[in-house]
Design a protein around this motif. Sequence first.
Motif, PDB file in Angstrom:
ATOM      1  N   UNK G 145      83.540 157.664  27.758  1.00 50.20           N
ATOM      2  CA  UNK G 145      84.961 157.709  27.407  1.00 50.20           C
ATOM      3  C   UNK G 145      85.684 158.485  28.493  1.00 50.20           C
ATOM      4  N   UNK G 146      86.788 157.927  28.988  1.00 50.51           N
ATOM      5  CA  UNK G 146      87.670 158.670  29.883  1.00 50.51           C
ATOM      6  C   UNK G 146      89.038 158.073  29.676  1.00 50.51           C
ATOM      7  N   UNK G 147      89.723 158.548  28.696  1.00 50.59           N
ATOM      8  CA  UNK G 147      90.919 157.852  28.236  1.00 50.59           C
ATOM      9  C   UNK G 147      91.872 158.841  27.582  1.00 50.59           C
ATOM     10  N   UNK G 150      94.914 157.339  24.294  1.00 51.67           N
ATOM     11  CA  UNK G 150      94.851 157.505  22.847  1.00 51.67           C
ATOM     12  C   UNK G 150      95.469 158.830  22.429  1.00 51.67           C
TER      13      UNK G 150
ATOM     14  N   UNK H  71      85.331 172.210  25.897  1.00 51.05           N
ATOM     15  CA  UNK H  71      84.223 171.285  26.140  1.00 51.05           C
ATOM     16  C   UNK H  71      83.261 171.425  24.973  1.00 51.05           C
ATOM     17  N   UNK H  95      89.599 163.650  21.726  1.00 51.68           N
ATOM     18  CA  UNK H  95      88.510 163.646  22.716  1.00 51.68           C
ATOM     19  C   UNK H  95      88.968 162.765  23.865  1.00 51.68           C
ATOM     20  N   UNK H  96      89.186 163.347  25.041  1.00 57.37           N
ATOM     21  CA  UNK H  96      89.700 162.543  26.156  1.00 57.37           C
ATOM     22  C   UNK H  96      88.602 162.080  27.103  1.00 57.37           C
ATOM     23  N   UNK H  97      87.463 162.760  27.101  1.00 57.51           N
ATOM     24  CA  UNK H  97      86.353 162.392  27.978  1.00 57.51           C
ATOM     25  C   UNK H  97      85.051 162.580  27.205  1.00 57.51           C
ATOM     26  N   UNK H  98      84.078 161.680  27.410  1.00 58.52           N
ATOM     27  CA  UNK H  98      82.742 161.864  26.812  1.00 58.52           C
ATOM     28  C   UNK H  98      81.686 161.278  27.731  1.00 58.52           C
ATOM     29  N   UNK H 110      85.175 166.417  26.332  1.00 57.43           N
ATOM     30  CA  UNK H 110      86.319 167.280  26.612  1.00 57.43           C
ATOM     31  C   UNK H 110      87.361 167.008  25.532  1.00 57.43           C
ATOM     32  N   UNK H 112      91.273 168.094  23.747  1.00 65.50           N
ATOM     33  CA  UNK H 112      92.574 168.778  23.861  1.00 65.50           C
ATOM     34  C   UNK H 112      93.103 168.977  22.449  1.00 65.50           C
TER      35      UNK H 112
END
Lengths: 159, 159, 159, 159, 159, 159, 159, 159
Positions: G145-147, G150, H71, H95-98, H110, H112
């Motif tokens: 996931x890099x988004x 959303x 994180x 969750x913006x990154x996994x 990650x 926010x």
Amino acid sequence: MNKFRLDEVDHQILDMLIDNTRVPFTDIAKKLLISAGTVHVRVKKMEEAGIIMGSSLTLNYEKLGYSFIAYVGVFLHNTSQTKFVLERINEIPFVTVAHVTTGKFNIFCKIRAMDTKHAKEVIFMIDDIEGVYRTETMISLDESINDKKRLMHTIFKDM
Amino acid sequence: MNKFRLDEVDHQILDMLIDNTRVPFTDIAKKLLISAGTVHVRVKKMEEAGIIMGSSLTLNYEKLGYSFIAYVGVFLHNTSQTKFVLERINEIPFVTVAHVTTGKFNIFCKIRAMDTKHAKEVIFMIDDIEGVYRTETMISLDESINDKKRLMHTIFKDM
Amino acid sequence: MNKFRLDEVDHQILDMLIDNTRVPFTDIAKKLLISAGTVHVRVKKMEEAGIIMGSSLTLNYEKLGYSFIAYVGVFLHNTSQTKFVLERINEIPFVTVAHVTTGKFNIFCKIRAMDTKHAKEVIFMIDDIEGVYRTETMISLDESINDKKRLMHTIFKDM
Amino acid sequence: MNKFRLDEVDHQILDMLIDNTRVPFTDIAKKLLISAGTVHVRVKKMEEAGIIMGSSLTLNYEKLGYSFIAYVGVFLHNTSQTKFVLERINEIPFVTVAHVTTGKFNIFCKIRAMDTKHAKEVIFMIDDIEGVYRTETMISLDESINDKKRLMHTIFKDM
Amino acid sequence: MNKFRLDEVDHQILDMLIDNTRVPFTDIAKKLLISAGTVHVRVKKMEEAGIIMGSSLTLNYEKLGYSFIAYVGVFLHNTSQTKFVLERINEIPFVTVAHVTTGKFNIFCKIRAMDTKHAKEVIFMIDDIEGVYRTETMISLDESINDKKRLMHTIFKDM
Amino acid sequence: MNKFRLDEVDHQILDMLIDNTRVPFTDIAKKLLISAGTVHVRVKKMEEAGIIMGSSLTLNYEKLGYSFIAYVGVFLHNTSQTKFVLERINEIPFVTVAHVTTGKFNIFCKIRAMDTKHAKEVIFMIDDIEGVYRTETMISLDESINDKKRLMHTIFKDM
Amino acid sequence: MNKFRLDEVDHQILDMLIDNTRVPFTDIAKKLLISAGTVHVRVKKMEEAGIIMGSSLTLNYEKLGYSFIAYVGVFLHNTSQTKFVLERINEIPFVTVAHVTTGKFNIFCKIRAMDTKHAKEVIFMIDDIEGVYRTETMISLDESINDKKRLMHTIFKDM
Amino acid sequence: MNKFRLDEVDHQILDMLIDNTRVPFTDIAKKLLISAGTVHVRVKKMEEAGIIMGSSLTLNYEKLGYSFIAYVGVFLHNTSQTKFVLERINEIPFVTVAHVTTGKFNIFCKIRAMDTKHAKEVIFMIDDIEGVYRTETMISLDESINDKKRLMHTIFKDM
């Protein structure tokens, strides 16, 4: 990292050498229905291409009194010392493998020793190298698998 | 662990085989001023005593596309599963070494893979074995030393 | 925890027994200028008060082939199993010490074994106890101090 | 590490001494149907061979006000200081055991103290030794097993 | 650590003060059917004996803008600096609790701050103290229990 | 989290109450040159706004026989059990503080106990709560700072 | 941290820009039934308020040969060096994200590299910065996931 | 992983778009002395080749009330659940990154959030996913670098 192209014959030659590095080229030739000269040329070419780097004897370390195996993680004061420390480690014959690694250790080594007392001496040799800050040791209770042949056969089957 | 007694001639034969497993027995005989038959008999005896277990080819894995090395620590649910899990691990050709260890891991493996993606597949194969509870991976950034020859020579020098 | 009061004579008797548990009471009596009967009565009293619990032989484990010492940290599934697991551990003679501890382990043991192979068997015995979730082992490379006599003398000097 | 050969009679003598170091030789003689002189000679021989190193009193530390037990892991700046630090640790009577270990600690000690406050003083004594970099302490909530007799009996049963 | 003897009346007085430190002595007297003077004398005696050390206001830190709580573990270069570092920490009002601890940290602190940014400033103040080698922070997501009253009542019920 | 506005007079009243919660309102009034009624109204307002939540007695736990302090990190099987486990923890009066935390623990508690033996009982009470998977304990060797007054004064100085 | 007030129209404009930063203002205007001038004014206002800070291209790093992602935890000798080290880290283009963090690391970075060899070079660049004491690396086997889209949509839906 | 070949013009177009994704094609054309149609064709080609995957708005999360970054390391019961858990994580917009990672965590995210309270809710959402065994959170005190533009420019400079 330009890959050298191996053909089916190369694979079959390698497959036989993997099982027994001492197999005579004439035996390989007979099995593959090619000439011994071809085997010789092919092997030479793979050596020159750097694919075959040599061969090594598989000894029974237990019978030779070297049954103690440990992994030693090495912490350095500074990674700029990595090259220097590896050269010093390379002078200790009881270290058979060493990697620069990610994670908590800077360098990760495999050692073989005669017993606990000898292992302590080897670990202290590593600890005493300039630039080494601390080491952590994990002891092998049993080496259950040590076999690159399965991998080698798989590589050539898949190519 | 009754040790087989090796004499000076055995040591010299081993020293030559360590450097090159394919060296012809006639070359060894010439160098040591003994007959090729003696070399043959000695080697046979060391094989029968289980000291020489075989030989293995040293290939350049980078050139074969297998440049990714990692160490995988395996946690088991229960150590009674150790033997079963090791048998399953033994079916994965990309695992070249596996130890039962002290410390935080139950089993500690070395794997070779093609790249990050392939390493993930291999790690997941290990993770999927019944009885495996978790794994932790440490990636090699550089295999700086992989050389048992220094150890072997040292063993025979010291005996 | 009501402390039994020891007087100066008790201390001197203990000081001599600490150095040599087999010293005859007549020797103690002569040295302290008291009767052997008094020594006997005093020792008896200290035994009944539970201060002297017995004596133990100090053997050289290395000479007896038991040179391998390790500390094993035990994790339980649930601390309610502590008592049960300790009873099972108590059946393994190679465990010489066991503590319920704070920190990451639930139980912390000291084991003595013959060698790496035997240590593995002992560790697996612990691992196989119902309720034991995992163990972590730390191996002793050298037992440098194992001496309660200094402590005992200090205790009686300070009292 | 040439092992001294113990015969059945030696084992039986040891078995009795293990249970009670103060048992008179005449009692041993009577039980084993041998002469007291033989017992004397056998024990002397085992002492000279270094198998019997002495005996120690088993005191009830709780009753003496020393109920606090902790394990202290010591990190050194450099392993070359190991010998020096062990000599300093040896001057602290509250440290009853010390090992050079594998794993995260360089030296691992067992201490006995009167209470939390006293334990802090002992830990600070270790921390203040030159060459000691850091310590980590694990406190015993309960010493459940402390018994070498089972091991000793097992050793002689197995020999 | 000679304990001051509290009787039933003292316990009842303490029980009322624990619930509300501002309760007038006349109210306590009426409830316990004793004179206000007796209450006064008893409280005075408990203060002089050092049992009652004072009282503290319970404020709502969230409403005052101080809703960020963290625990900071402090590693020292050397434990001989413990006293000095604690004095420096004592000058930082945002540190409300500090302990000398066993385990991996030398000193363990509780801090209250306004938000992440402020917490960073407080942590950096600690990090900048001479002798502090490193800190590790654990952030509270929710202070669910902060209540010594239950303990106090239990102590007096049990005595 | 709408903040209640405190003016200079409120701050001065709080400053006096922080130092001594039992100071009579007439003393505060005299010092601040306002009427006792005003003090009463202001304190009432701050109580209704939830800023002043109460007061607590500061007892000397050492003198009361409760000198053992430990921090206990709690691991849960699943965070959905957090609320349930906190309710169970809240029934143990020896737990004076509990936080939901980031980092390796799910819940982090402070406990006060009489001694090592009592601490073990308290820790086992926590361990036995359904949903608790494991605990790790860190023992305080010395509570060097426990003082919210400095923080409170700082808050009102800064506002 | 005074929040700029966004109204419904702002939200709708942002929603369209989040999906495609290159969408023409005339398209936004048509969809929202407002004039393109209004869109222009609103966007300008949000840019001036610092809410919209710019836009960034989403490239396929794998196709560009940069498929290796790792997280590097950095330990400093002293947190007073944090600012200096971050400036040096900022000069390494392969570090795309860096945080000052709680927990065991002082600084936590995300790096992108071409392969293991290149990653080693980047990690060594960080290790070589003055003030950096050690690093620990965790390698991504798969960026799943890099988004941020959303999250952005959620923010505006919730406001 | 066949790489698409980019020429010098492509690089220059990308360099301009990296700095500002909204730059009009006519401006790019003018700068590079080519026609706007060419720019259009080139960008289209890079999009079709999957090199340009889109663009994203850079918002100031602090101004939008989302200043909390953490994180979260996720441990799974079994890696076979990785795909399922990632799909559930993907439903949490915070969750913006996994990443699937090596080392101690199975998945590393990650997040926010608005503040500590909101972060706790997000972490609990992750903890509640079936198959998630435990999480560990590391909080960002300051996001010092978040800039992929330097990397992008470096990539095109080096190609």
